[in-house]
Design an enzyme around this catalytic site. Structure first.
Site, PDB file in Angstrom:
ATOM      1  CG  HIS A  18      23.435  71.630  52.905  1.00 32.48           C
ATOM      2  ND1 HIS A  18      22.716  72.157  51.856  1.00 32.48           N
ATOM      3  CD2 HIS A  18      24.702  72.101  52.758  1.00 32.48           C
ATOM      4  CE1 HIS A  18      23.505  72.908  51.111  1.00 32.48           C
ATOM      5  NE2 HIS A  18      24.718  72.885  51.632  1.00 32.48           N
ATOM      6  CE  LYS A  42      27.367  82.900  47.199  1.00 28.76           C
ATOM      7  NZ  LYS A  42      27.868  81.883  48.182  1.00 28.76           N
ATOM      8  NE  ARG A  91      30.057  68.499  48.064  1.00 27.72           N
ATOM      9  CZ  ARG A  91      29.735  69.477  47.239  1.00 27.72           C
ATOM     10  NH1 ARG A  91      28.628  69.375  46.533  1.00 27.72           N
ATOM     11  NH2 ARG A  91      30.494  70.538  47.104  1.00 27.72           N
ATOM     12  CB  SER A 129      22.900  74.863  46.896  1.00 25.63           C
ATOM     13  OG  SER A 129      22.744  74.453  48.229  1.00 25.63           O
TER      14      SER A 129
END
Lengths: 154, 154, 154, 154, 154, 154
Positions: A18, A42, A91, A129
């Site tokens: 990030h 979440k 990515r 993460s």
């Protein structure tokens, strides 16, 4: 007109991936809002206060960067803060398929928004993460995966 | 022999993407069964009755289309209703990888079944029931994403 | 209305993968046209006559199957023969990405056409005409890769 | 130096796909440890004892194969048992994207580890433990999907 | 500092997909250079003069857009014109895999360059210069695929 | 039994990506044959003698590594040199799709062969011989992309 980008995420925690995307995007925009999504569905791993303080301390010397918490639709938040760009890193092609879906829906909901993608640094191509959390849960050391100086522990 | 296709799904809710696939498939089959999977493990967002009534009202003028609720293996349901075809739409290569797995397993379980794929309309390439639910949860307007005339609210 | 599908290809040579898709599609259509593209830009490995005779002999007992040579746009050919379906097999997600592009362009050029995809048998997931030609060029035996009884040699 | 590979998994249950990869890898290594991850976060379908006993009985005649339960980071386990290789099978490009992420992170955590991939037999390209569990939950027969002689029931 | 982006391509011919990406990128940059690669190895379909004149006439009212012909490495050209950004559109994950390779190599060759990606309009997800050429070769009409007013014929 | 792996390629030229895969595979095998394919259809950029001499000088201190030129089917070569393993590196899912096809065909042609894949170092994820050649053609410097000490010029 001021060029404002929103970089939405849960930053739970922020990774070197990030950080690399954000820093490379600074010259492109007048302002970048790191928008921490506060999603009631979440349950985050790290408390919101912790995530805010990490981001604020990390970018305290970057006047273009702001840290904001939001809830609701990302495009509604963009409209409120007058941002015409959403910033994301890519990515892998799995990332791309996911991001394209989100990006096209965002455009369908708010025609003036444009998602701007940068490539992730290949050194962090496997980093996320959730992998950082997995390593933490299993007692591993994540200091090479989060920005230097951040003290991430369970 | 009657050509019967099963289009399995949770239709939670049905989207314009589903609708486009179903309507384009009508000329190809003698009968299309919209098979709402009633899976005890997956908690749907909309009640079963609501989902049935949406589908029935949407296709009330299409004599080839039937709405049926089923549980258990999709191929067992196909066997019971004498369907030799499973109908699916494909949006992205991520979809394809997922659908191929299901399609090949279905064939391994019931050799006479054939999965027939149509391409999704690219205008709906980013659309899915889960994205529609996300927008709803966040207070957005989904009327452009579900078939015209459907009244989808939380 | 008669349901006519076109299966376009160069069949240079036909493989067990093609054959499996064609045979599984027979019950779905009233007629399947194996359409050998005669493209002035692509130099085929096997002469057109050879490819026609292989297909004709392979499907001589299948009254629904016709072998036709065409040039020009596939959708123009479909229009001429009154076919509303193009039949294709899918092996991998690379296939899918390629076929989606072609399928969407065909629809953009001729709105009434629908591409219908079946999954390839996983036993032939790695099989293609170009791999068969490569094996032949290198002196290998391809009898397990082309339909039984076909005599394929250089 | 002894060549030791770890094949990590939950084996919930082991499938013919896993078994095929393990057996083809036997000649390549001096020892292969089937490492059953005992992850407090993931609730397995079959009890640990059952999964151990299946693996032990399946490979009782293979002196190179050992069955071990571990928790924590896979690379920490590899370090403890002096394994320099992690063995994995690859079915699809979705698998590959996932496995690359894990493999690169493992290397970032333990530079001496190397992930070694074999291709899955295409006959099992659609097979996974979760699909086997799905079939079981829906009352289907999984005897063709698990190694011969294993008695897998709910 | 002036924000200059290079959009490299052969524009053989420019499509509605390219045009949509360029126009959406205009607000983001101070200058966008449409850089026509003049590659001695690749024989273009349309003469260089034709491609230049199409681009110039298309963007004659856009003061931020410049049309330039270049040869050699794209990053060398960027260095010469003082551009820190390369602009690209992404349609599919196949595109992404290709563009990532180019983007990472460009960064390896010139660390100050950043590739900025926008999503293609899904309406043009299947569109490419090579498909436009294919349609032209086969006598089809491409007016819906190239920017309005362009007269593209063989 | 001696564990022999063949690493087939054109090595036109060898890159740091190849070199990293080969060196990490050395402990796994008793012998690795770098097999330079001499394919009459593919015109290499560098002469065969040059490619042989690069490989030989690069691995002159590695007794397990041999450099051999072959033509014909790779599996036939494997049979002749008694190799049961083909060694390949994987960079991206596009690579994987390609390599799976080749690997499954090789197994179909020679059941005793096993393709063993290692992950490429992410630092070289965008590197390939063809990109190195492109940079060379355009007058760029490739010294960071080929193994140290190799003198690669046009």
């Amino acid at each position: 007109m001021e060029k404002v980008a929103v970089f939405p995420g849960s930053f739970d925690p922020i990774t070197r991936g990030h950080d690399s995307v954000v820093r490379r995007a600074i010259p492109l925009f007048d302002r970048i809002i790191l928008a921490i999504g506060d999603n009631p569905d979440k349950k985050p791993w790290f408390p919101l206060e912790k995530r805010i303080s990490w981001l604020e301390s990390l970018y305290k010397d970057e006047p273009k960067i702001q840290v904001v918490v939001y809830s609701g639709l990302t495009v509604e938040f963009c409209r409120q803060v007058n941002a015409k760009y959403i910033l994301r890193g890519l990515r892998t092609s799995a990332d791309f398929e996911f991001e394209r879906t989100i990006g096209l829906m965002n455009k369908a909901l708010y025609d003036e928004i444009e998602t701007v993608f940068l490539l992730c640094d290949p050194a962090y191509a496997a980093l996320s993460s959730s992998i950082v959390r997995d390593i933490l849960k299993n007692g591993g050391d994540v200091s090479n995966f989060v920005p230097e100086g951040m003290n991430v522990r369970i």
